[in-house]
Design a protein around this motif. Sequence first.
Motif, PDB file in Angstrom:
ATOM      1  N   ARG A  49       0.873  -1.180   0.000  1.00 61.56           N
ATOM      2  CA  ARG A  49       0.000   0.000   0.000  1.00 61.56           C
ATOM      3  C   ARG A  49       0.904   1.223   0.000  1.00 61.56           C
ATOM      4  O   ARG A  49       1.353   1.674   1.048  1.00 61.56           O
ATOM      5  N   GLN A  51       0.815  -6.140  13.765  1.00 59.93           N
ATOM      6  CA  GLN A  51      -0.617  -5.848  13.862  1.00 59.93           C
ATOM      7  C   GLN A  51      -1.272  -7.097  14.450  1.00 59.93           C
ATOM      8  O   GLN A  51      -1.580  -8.047  13.747  1.00 59.93           O
ATOM      9  N   MET A  70      -2.120   1.398  10.224  1.00 59.30           N
ATOM     10  CA  MET A  70      -1.793   2.094   8.982  1.00 59.30           C
ATOM     11  C   MET A  70      -1.514   3.571   9.229  1.00 59.30           C
ATOM     12  O   MET A  70      -0.675   4.168   8.542  1.00 59.30           O
ATOM     13  N   ALA A  71      -2.187   4.170  10.214  1.00 60.21           N
ATOM     14  CA  ALA A  71      -1.887   5.566  10.550  1.00 60.21           C
ATOM     15  C   ALA A  71      -0.453   5.688  11.056  1.00 60.21           C
ATOM     16  O   ALA A  71       0.277   6.628  10.699  1.00 60.21           O
ATOM     17  N   GLU A 114      -6.616  -2.176  12.206  1.00 61.71           N
ATOM     18  CA  GLU A 114      -5.918  -1.938  10.937  1.00 61.71           C
ATOM     19  C   GLU A 114      -5.730  -0.445  10.685  1.00 61.71           C
ATOM     20  O   GLU A 114      -4.643  -0.007  10.258  1.00 61.71           O
ATOM     21  N   ALA A 115      -6.755   0.359  10.964  1.00 61.16           N
ATOM     22  CA  ALA A 115      -6.654   1.802  10.732  1.00 61.16           C
ATOM     23  C   ALA A 115      -5.577   2.421  11.608  1.00 61.16           C
ATOM     24  O   ALA A 115      -4.819   3.295  11.159  1.00 61.16           O
ATOM     25  N   ARG A 116      -5.492   1.961  12.869  1.00 64.03           N
ATOM     26  CA  ARG A 116      -4.477   2.523  13.783  1.00 64.03           C
ATOM     27  C   ARG A 116      -3.072   2.151  13.321  1.00 64.03           C
ATOM     28  O   ARG A 116      -2.152   2.981  13.365  1.00 64.03           O
ATOM     29  N   GLU A 145     -12.036  -3.461  15.844  1.00 66.00           N
ATOM     30  CA  GLU A 145     -12.475  -2.894  14.572  1.00 66.00           C
ATOM     31  C   GLU A 145     -11.620  -1.707  14.127  1.00 66.00           C
ATOM     32  O   GLU A 145     -11.676  -1.299  12.963  1.00 66.00           O
ATOM     33  N   ALA A 146     -10.824  -1.156  15.034  1.00 67.22           N
ATOM     34  CA  ALA A 146      -9.982   0.001  14.708  1.00 67.22           C
ATOM     35  C   ALA A 146      -8.516  -0.389  14.504  1.00 67.22           C
ATOM     36  O   ALA A 146      -7.678   0.476  14.241  1.00 67.22           O
ATOM     37  N   ASP A 198       1.890   5.092   8.017  1.00 63.11           N
ATOM     38  CA  ASP A 198       1.908   6.250   7.126  1.00 63.11           C
ATOM     39  C   ASP A 198       2.705   7.407   7.733  1.00 63.11           C
ATOM     40  O   ASP A 198       3.396   8.149   7.016  1.00 63.11           O
TER      41      ASP A 198
END
Length: 261
Positions: A10, A107, A196-197, A192-194, A189-190, A200
């Motif tokens: 990604r 992760q 990736m943040a 993957e987003a955490r 539920e959070a 990034d």
Amino acid sequence: MDQPVTRRDRGAVACLTLSSPTTYNALSETMIDALAATLRQVGDDPAIRVVVLAAEGKAFSAGHDLRALQAMQRDGDRGQERMRDLFDRCAALMQMIPALPQPVIAQVQGVATAAGCQLVASCDLAVAADNVRFGVNGVAVGLFCTTPMVALTRVVPPKAAFEMLTTGDFIPAARAAELGLINHVVPAEALEARVMAMADSIAAKPAAVIRMGKAAFHAQRGLPLPQAYPAAGEVMCRNLALPETAEGIAAFLEKRAPDWP
């Protein structure tokens, strides 16, 4: 396992996934070899700035395959030669992660036990779902987790590590964060987003600086204080000679965003 480890990029982040949920992502010879080969590919890829290590299924990794170890014991030497080879391969894998040029973020979506917990401890950073448990529970079957102990004792205080090793008790994600085994705990539920943040944020920094800094971080940890400071000072000097650093300092002083590639 047709493909024990899958890779999906990604942007500048390589997402590697342990993809053997039916074995709870056990660190079999096949899994170890596949993960090591994928990490080598990623390490040689200049486009990749961060690596995320995730897993499919209920477990992040259940550690070594006890059935495979049991089968090895049927050899004439009670499996000693094959076991040494297995643990040597696993040790090489665990050492490959901190030696990789890019930061590696675990992760953790499911339970991490024994060598699976070792894998989390070997990563540079780790984020776990709030329902995850961690353990080095080999002692429950009469096997002290001596190889997972190596990584564990480098990130967790000695008395806490010894308690985990001798009782075999699992600890929840919140306790793992208190001890320094992981960085953050988030709702499942959070997760993957955490992650990736975080990835990034790191990927947005100059790659040469992060790579230099990671190598220096791990190198100085093994040095006595009088040697660590000169070694770190030398890296600071080399870092200041980078054009990315000159641009970053100029941008800060001029109150503008740095113009990094």
